[in-house]
Design a protein around this motif. Structure first.
Motif, PDB file in Angstrom:
ATOM      1  N   VAL A 269       0.852  -1.191   0.000  1.00 13.03           N
ATOM      2  CA  VAL A 269       0.000   0.000   0.000  1.00 13.03           C
ATOM      3  C   VAL A 269       0.884   1.235   0.000  1.00 13.03           C
ATOM      4  N   ARG A 270       0.562   2.164  -0.870  1.00 20.36           N
ATOM      5  CA  ARG A 270       1.376   3.378  -0.999  1.00 20.36           C
ATOM      6  C   ARG A 270       0.535   4.619  -0.709  1.00 20.36           C
ATOM      7  N   TYR A 271       1.173   5.608  -0.127  1.00 21.19           N
ATOM      8  CA  TYR A 271       0.623   6.963  -0.076  1.00 21.19           C
ATOM      9  C   TYR A 271       1.515   7.781  -1.005  1.00 21.19           C
ATOM     10  N   GLY A 272       1.097   7.954  -2.222  1.00 15.40           N
ATOM     11  CA  GLY A 272       1.962   8.652  -3.169  1.00 15.40           C
ATOM     12  C   GLY A 272       3.300   7.953  -3.295  1.00 15.40           C
ATOM     13  N   ALA A 273       4.352   8.691  -2.982  1.00 12.92           N
ATOM     14  CA  ALA A 273       5.694   8.125  -3.137  1.00 12.92           C
ATOM     15  C   ALA A 273       6.094   7.240  -1.954  1.00 12.92           C
ATOM     16  N   ILE A 274       5.324   7.309  -0.859  1.00 17.29           N
ATOM     17  CA  ILE A 274       5.686   6.540   0.342  1.00 17.29           C
ATOM     18  C   ILE A 274       5.034   5.166   0.285  1.00 17.29           C
TER      19      ILE A 274
ATOM     20  N   PRO B  41      -4.990  -1.302  -2.368  1.00 23.10           N
ATOM     21  CA  PRO B  41      -3.605  -1.762  -2.449  1.00 23.10           C
ATOM     22  C   PRO B  41      -3.008  -1.435  -3.808  1.00 23.10           C
ATOM     23  N   SER B  42      -1.699  -1.204  -3.849  1.00 26.37           N
ATOM     24  CA  SER B  42      -1.069  -1.023  -5.153  1.00 26.37           C
ATOM     25  C   SER B  42      -0.634  -2.372  -5.721  1.00 26.37           C
ATOM     26  N   VAL B  43      -0.382  -3.319  -4.827  1.00 22.29           N
ATOM     27  CA  VAL B  43      -0.024  -4.677  -5.252  1.00 22.29           C
ATOM     28  C   VAL B  43      -0.659  -5.637  -4.253  1.00 22.29           C
TER      29      VAL B  43
END
Ligand code: ATP
Length: 238
Positions: free
Chosen positions: A14-19, A58-60
């Motif tokens: 899980v990402r918050y923008g670049a984090i 989720p991003s992945v």
């Protein structure tokens, strides 16, 4: 006895923008199981719960609930499937009465289940006493009870509890943990995020430890309670 796998999280990122807050974690919760998610501030516990409850995507990775992929499904639809989240900070409707708050928890049904309402009020006698009172006037412990009671009115199969002990007196925390044990014995699965590691591990069947977005340790509640690393880092023991 525990049942089959109810929630299965695989390679979650899980990402918050670049984090990247969650860096590829896998865990599961079985039917009738209480699972604790432990970790320091900022480890990613809340992010993990918000992703399971559909508030974040989720991003992945994949999230499967009762055999169905649920990642990407919004929270209000997940409630219909039986996933209910009690977020940190309680968030009851302050200008509504206790009764109205509990009824809101049952909004997915045509009308609230009266037997269930009676059961919830038996679990939380304080809510019965305060039934007609505005929720905003309740104490912190009572609001936490109301937030949990409201969630129960939606008949979840999996309850996500974020820091239920936050800011509450030890006696109230003890009561709330007892009630969580009771609703679990009624058949509900629980994914519990807690700062209070000792109480969480005493209650939980199993636990996972998150550190900066990665799972570093898992085991039964008993195993983790006696693990030297846990004792030093989370239980304040040498
Ligand atoms: P806490 O107990 O303090 O809530 P936590 O283990 O629940 O901690 P998270 O709140 O999930 O941790 O935060 C995980 C990481 O993601 C932290 O580094 C945090 O700073 C970051 N983070 C959380 N929310 C956001 C956001 N909305 N935008 C950017 N970064 C965020």
């Amino acid at each position: 006895p525990l049942g089959g796998t109810l929630l299965d999280v695989v390679d979650l990122q899980v990402r918050y923008g670049a984090i990247t807050a969650i860096k590829g974690i896998s865990f599961h919760v079985r039917e009738r199981e209480i699972v604790a998610l432990l970790g320091a501030n900022g480890a990613g516990k809340t992010t993990t719960q918000k992703t399971v409850s559909g508030m974040l995507r989720p991003s992945v990775g994949s999230i499967t609930f009762a055999g169905q992929r649920i990642d990407g499904i919004p929270p209000h639809e997940l409630i219909d499937l039986g996933v209910c989240h009690v977020p940190e900070g309680r968030h009851v409707f302050p200008r509504m009465t206790v009764e109205e708050n509990l009824e809101m928890g049952a909004f997915r049904f045509r009308s609230p289940d009266r037997d269930l309402l009676a059961h919830v009020l038996d679990l939380f006698p304080r809510l019965k006493e305060r039934f007609s009172q505005q929720a905003g006037t309740l104490s912190g412990g009572e609001q936490q009870m109301l937030a949990i009671g409201r969630a129960l009115m939606g008949k979840p199969r999996l309850l996500l509890l974020d820091e239920p002990s936050m800011g509450l007196a030890p006696l109230i925390v003890e009561q709330i943990f007892q009630i969580v044990r009771g609703i679990n014995q009624d058949g509900m699965s629980v994914l519990l995020v807690e700062q209070n590691a000792r109480q969480a591990l005493t209650l939980a069947d199993r636990g996972y430890v998150l550190e900066t977005g990665e799972l570093v340790l898992s085991g039964t509640g008993r195993e983790l309670l006696s693990d030297d690393r846990i004792r030093a880092a989370y239980l304040g023991e040498e």
